[in-house]
Scaffold this motif. Structure first.
Motif, mmCIF file in Angstrom:
data_model
loop_
_atom_site.group_PDB
_atom_site.id
_atom_site.type_symbol
_atom_site.label_atom_id
_atom_site.label_comp_id
_atom_site.label_asym_id
_atom_site.label_seq_id
_atom_site.Cartn_x
_atom_site.Cartn_y
_atom_site.Cartn_z
ATOM 1 N N SER A 57 28.100 3.162 25.514
ATOM 2 C CA SER A 57 28.780 4.236 24.791
ATOM 3 C C SER A 57 30.074 3.703 24.194
ATOM 4 C CB SER A 57 29.089 5.397 25.735
ATOM 5 O OG SER A 57 30.080 5.018 26.680
ATOM 6 N N GLY A 58 30.681 4.499 23.317
ATOM 7 C CA GLY A 58 31.937 4.083 22.704
ATOM 8 C C GLY A 58 33.028 3.849 23.731
ATOM 9 N N GLY A 59 33.117 4.731 24.726
ATOM 10 C CA GLY A 59 34.120 4.569 25.763
ATOM 11 C C GLY A 59 33.889 3.331 26.609
ATOM 12 N N GLN A 60 32.619 3.048 26.895
ATOM 13 C CA GLN A 60 32.297 1.845 27.670
ATOM 14 C C GLN A 60 32.620 0.581 26.886
ATOM 15 O OE1 GLN A 60 28.194 2.787 28.443
ATOM 16 N NE2 GLN A 60 28.621 3.627 30.477
ATOM 17 N N ARG A 61 32.320 0.583 25.587
ATOM 18 C CA ARG A 61 32.654 -0.587 24.759
ATOM 19 C C ARG A 61 34.158 -0.806 24.723
ATOM 20 N NH1 ARG A 61 28.490 1.542 21.449
ATOM 21 N NH2 ARG A 61 30.004 2.476 20.024
ATOM 22 N N GLN A 62 34.933 0.286 24.689
ATOM 23 C CA GLN A 62 36.375 0.146 24.671
ATOM 24 C C GLN A 62 36.872 -0.477 25.971
ATOM 25 O OE1 GLN A 62 37.878 1.278 21.585
ATOM 26 N NE2 GLN A 62 39.277 -0.274 22.359
ATOM 27 N N ARG A 63 36.248 -0.130 27.088
ATOM 28 C CA ARG A 63 36.616 -0.734 28.370
ATOM 29 C C ARG A 63 36.304 -2.229 28.365
ATOM 30 N NH1 ARG A 63 35.240 3.266 33.398
ATOM 31 N NH2 ARG A 63 35.859 5.244 32.439
ATOM 32 N N VAL A 64 35.178 -2.579 27.766
ATOM 33 C CA VAL A 64 34.821 -3.999 27.671
ATOM 34 C C VAL A 64 35.857 -4.732 26.824
ATOM 35 C CG1 VAL A 64 33.106 -5.671 26.859
ATOM 36 C CG2 VAL A 64 32.356 -3.562 27.988
ATOM 37 N N GLY A 65 36.328 -4.094 25.755
ATOM 38 C CA GLY A 65 37.357 -4.704 24.921
ATOM 39 C C GLY A 65 38.628 -4.985 25.701
ATOM 40 N N VAL A 66 39.018 -4.048 26.569
ATOM 41 C CA VAL A 66 40.200 -4.260 27.407
ATOM 42 C C VAL A 66 39.953 -5.398 28.391
ATOM 43 C CG1 VAL A 66 41.681 -3.225 29.163
ATOM 44 C CG2 VAL A 66 40.998 -1.880 27.166
ATOM 45 N N ALA A 67 38.753 -5.421 28.994
ATOM 46 C CA ALA A 67 38.413 -6.489 29.946
ATOM 47 C C ALA A 67 38.468 -7.849 29.260
ATOM 48 C CB ALA A 67 37.027 -6.238 30.537
ATOM 49 N N ARG A 68 37.928 -7.932 28.042
ATOM 50 C CA ARG A 68 37.938 -9.199 27.312
ATOM 51 C C ARG A 68 39.369 -9.648 27.021
ATOM 52 N NH1 ARG A 68 35.006 -9.694 21.551
ATOM 53 N NH2 ARG A 68 36.723 -8.301 21.004
ATOM 54 N N ALA A 69 40.230 -8.705 26.675
ATOM 55 C CA ALA A 69 41.612 -9.040 26.365
ATOM 56 C C ALA A 69 42.363 -9.540 27.594
ATOM 57 C CB ALA A 69 42.330 -7.821 25.781
ATOM 58 N N LEU A 70 41.931 -9.111 28.778
ATOM 59 C CA LEU A 70 42.605 -9.508 30.020
ATOM 60 C C LEU A 70 42.006 -10.756 30.650
ATOM 61 C CD1 LEU A 70 42.974 -6.005 31.729
ATOM 62 C CD2 LEU A 70 44.825 -7.362 30.730
ATOM 63 N N ALA A 71 40.892 -11.247 30.110
ATOM 64 C CA ALA A 71 40.089 -12.258 30.805
ATOM 65 C C ALA A 71 40.852 -13.529 31.139
ATOM 66 C CB ALA A 71 38.838 -12.592 29.988
ATOM 67 N N ALA A 72 41.688 -14.007 30.235
ATOM 68 C CA ALA A 72 42.419 -15.251 30.489
ATOM 69 C C ALA A 72 43.794 -14.988 31.088
ATOM 70 C CB ALA A 72 42.560 -16.051 29.199
ATOM 71 N N ASP A 73 43.981 -13.762 31.621
ATOM 72 C CA ASP A 73 45.235 -13.363 32.259
ATOM 73 C C ASP A 73 46.435 -13.563 31.341
ATOM 74 O OD1 ASP A 73 46.762 -12.286 34.282
ATOM 75 O OD2 ASP A 73 47.127 -14.218 35.239
ATOM 76 N N PRO A 74 46.421 -12.950 30.146
ATOM 77 C CA PRO A 74 47.548 -13.105 29.224
ATOM 78 C C PRO A 74 48.790 -12.417 29.783
ATOM 79 C CG PRO A 74 46.135 -11.343 28.469
ATOM 80 C CD PRO A 74 45.426 -11.986 29.630
ATOM 81 N N ARG A 75 49.932 -12.908 29.389
ATOM 82 C CA ARG A 75 51.178 -12.286 29.834
ATOM 83 C C ARG A 75 51.567 -11.128 28.936
ATOM 84 N NH1 ARG A 75 55.482 -16.874 30.486
ATOM 85 N NH2 ARG A 75 56.522 -15.287 31.759
ATOM 86 N N VAL A 76 50.965 -11.071 27.748
ATOM 87 C CA VAL A 76 51.242 -10.011 26.782
ATOM 88 C C VAL A 76 49.921 -9.434 26.295
ATOM 89 C CG1 VAL A 76 52.165 -9.513 24.475
ATOM 90 C CG2 VAL A 76 53.439 -11.009 26.033
ATOM 91 N N LEU A 77 49.870 -8.118 26.167
ATOM 92 C CA LEU A 77 48.679 -7.440 25.672
ATOM 93 C C LEU A 77 49.066 -6.563 24.484
ATOM 94 C CD1 LEU A 77 45.641 -6.864 26.173
ATOM 95 C CD2 LEU A 77 46.349 -4.982 27.667
ATOM 96 N N LEU A 78 48.403 -6.779 23.336
ATOM 97 C CA LEU A 78 48.642 -5.988 22.132
ATOM 98 C C LEU A 78 47.468 -5.047 21.922
ATOM 99 C CD1 LEU A 78 49.842 -8.870 19.755
ATOM 100 C CD2 LEU A 78 51.215 -7.499 21.354
ATOM 101 N N MET A 79 47.755 -3.771 21.629
ATOM 102 C CA MET A 79 46.698 -2.771 21.486
ATOM 103 C C MET A 79 46.946 -1.947 20.228
ATOM 104 S SD MET A 79 46.395 -1.580 25.493
ATOM 105 C CE MET A 79 44.639 -1.187 25.387
ATOM 106 N N ASP A 80 46.001 -2.003 19.288
ATOM 107 C CA ASP A 80 46.143 -1.304 18.008
ATOM 108 C C ASP A 80 45.229 -0.077 17.983
ATOM 109 O OD1 ASP A 80 46.737 -0.568 15.447
ATOM 110 O OD2 ASP A 80 46.230 -2.493 14.530
ATOM 111 N N GLU A 81 45.802 1.089 18.274
ATOM 112 C CA GLU A 81 45.070 2.357 18.342
ATOM 113 C C GLU A 81 43.768 2.195 19.132
ATOM 114 O OE1 GLU A 81 45.314 5.177 15.230
ATOM 115 O OE2 GLU A 81 46.425 3.834 13.921
ATOM 116 N N PRO A 82 43.846 1.737 20.372
ATOM 117 C CA PRO A 82 42.643 1.362 21.125
ATOM 118 C C PRO A 82 41.719 2.511 21.488
ATOM 119 C CG PRO A 82 44.554 1.379 22.562
ATOM 120 C CD PRO A 82 45.074 1.557 21.169
#
Length: 338
Positions: free
Chosen positions: A154-179
């Motif tokens: 679903s759209g909500g599940q895909r959005q969660r995957v997008g957040v997981a992907r953004a966190l995968a390499a343990d970044p110190r900064v996270l940018l979110m554009d109308e997520p």
């Protein structure tokens, strides 16, 4: 607040501060996308950029990961000028979540989440373990969803995957554009709630762009209100923004119902008064001193009371009246301009 994040080895990684110094962007045709912005996002904070279309919100976000270079000013991450860093290497250490997620349709969810770790040279075992860890963290069972493809979610599940992907390499900064703007209001509310829970766990430094003042108030530690031409009108915590807008323009933007919105972001202890005589409070409803004014109002309405007692560890520490809930301070007058 502990500004640390959990990485794949279980060791906390310190979140990074972000400083914008007189940041501006003017395009060759003379269009001013961002005028002159200076602000600081403290380590572990979630800062929200909000304003009307054309105010430069997304432009600021793209300058933060060097998709666009500024015309003037500097961006510092933990005191280091990002202009001196290789842009590709910089982006690999900054998580980026966009409105339409941007998952690779031909790859499984597990493979999508492991994209950046693979680019960083992680081995297959470590990458898979990290992907499954992150899927669990965002509320998706890796055994159930890891082998699926984006179109099967679903759209909500895909959005969660997008957040997981953004966190995968343990970044110190996270940018979110109308997520969360591409999903319906009910799903959006659930995603916001899940995201707040996630942020309590990972404590990233986050810059989030939105056009929704309710989302900004709900998620942000501080909110930057921008005007057309990328002018910074005010940068403040939600409660201050709603109770003390810096100008008429900010007041109009946050809306005439800002007093109601303020209930959700102001803690009871911020407006409570000293406890009076015990006999005056012993039959009144109680609310946690660290609860919100919404909690206090709900307790009053449920008990048909005009006052509520704020308690801390079961001990009365103050009282709040129904009238004081909506007693928004008078707006500060904007300084005169020439």
């Amino acid at each position: 607040m502990d500004a640390t994040a959990i990485n794949d080895s279980g060791v906390g990684r310190t979140a990074a501060s972000i400083t914008l110094e007189n940041l501006g962007k003017v395009y060759p045709d003379g269009t001013v996308a961002v005028g002159d912005i200076s602000l600081e996002v403290r380590a572990g904070e979630l800062a929200v950029l909000i304003g009307p279309s054309g105010c430069g919100k997304s432009t600021v976000l793209r300058m933060l990961n060097r998709l666009i270079d500024p015309s003037k000013g500097r961006i510092l991450i933990d005191g280091q000028d990002i202009a001196a860093q290789d842009p590709v290497e910089l982006r690999r250490h900054i998580g980026y979540v966009i409105q339409n997620v941007g998952l690779f349709p031909h790859q499984t969810i597990r493979t999508n989440v492991g994209t950046v770790p693979r680019l960083l040279g992680w081995d297959k075992k470590r990458t898979r373990a990290r992907a499954e860890e992150l899927l669990e963290l965002v509320g998706l069972d890796p055994k159930r969803y890891g082998g699926r493809y984006p179109h099967e979610l679903s759209g909500g599940q895909r959005q969660r995957v997008g957040v997981a992907r953004a966190l995968a390499a343990d970044p110190r900064v996270l940018l979110m554009d109308e997520p969360f703007s591409a999903v319906d209001p009910i799903v959006r509310g659930r995603l916001q709630e899940e995201f707040l829970r996630l942020q309590e766990t990972v404590r990233k430094t986050i810059v989030l762009v939105t056009h929704d003042i309710d989302e900004a108030v709900r998620l942000g530690d501080r909110i930057a209100v921008l005007a057309e031409g990328g002018r910074l009108l005010q940068y403040a915590p939600p409660a201050e923004l709603l109770s003390e807008p810096a100008s008429e323009a900010v007041s109009e933007f946050v809306g005439s119902d800002r007093g109601v919105r303020r209930l959700a972001v102001t803690k009871v202890r911020e407006i409570m008064r000293p406890v009076g005589r015990i006999e005056e409070i012993e039959r009144l409803p109680t609310v946690d001193a660290d609860g919100t004014l919404y909690d206090a109002l709900a307790a009053m309405l449920t008990s048909d009371a005009l006052n509520v007692v704020a308690v801390e560890d079961g001990t009365p520490v103050g009282t709040v009246s129904r009238s004081s809930l909506f007693d928004v301070p008078q707006q500060k007058k904007a300084p005169a301009t020439a």
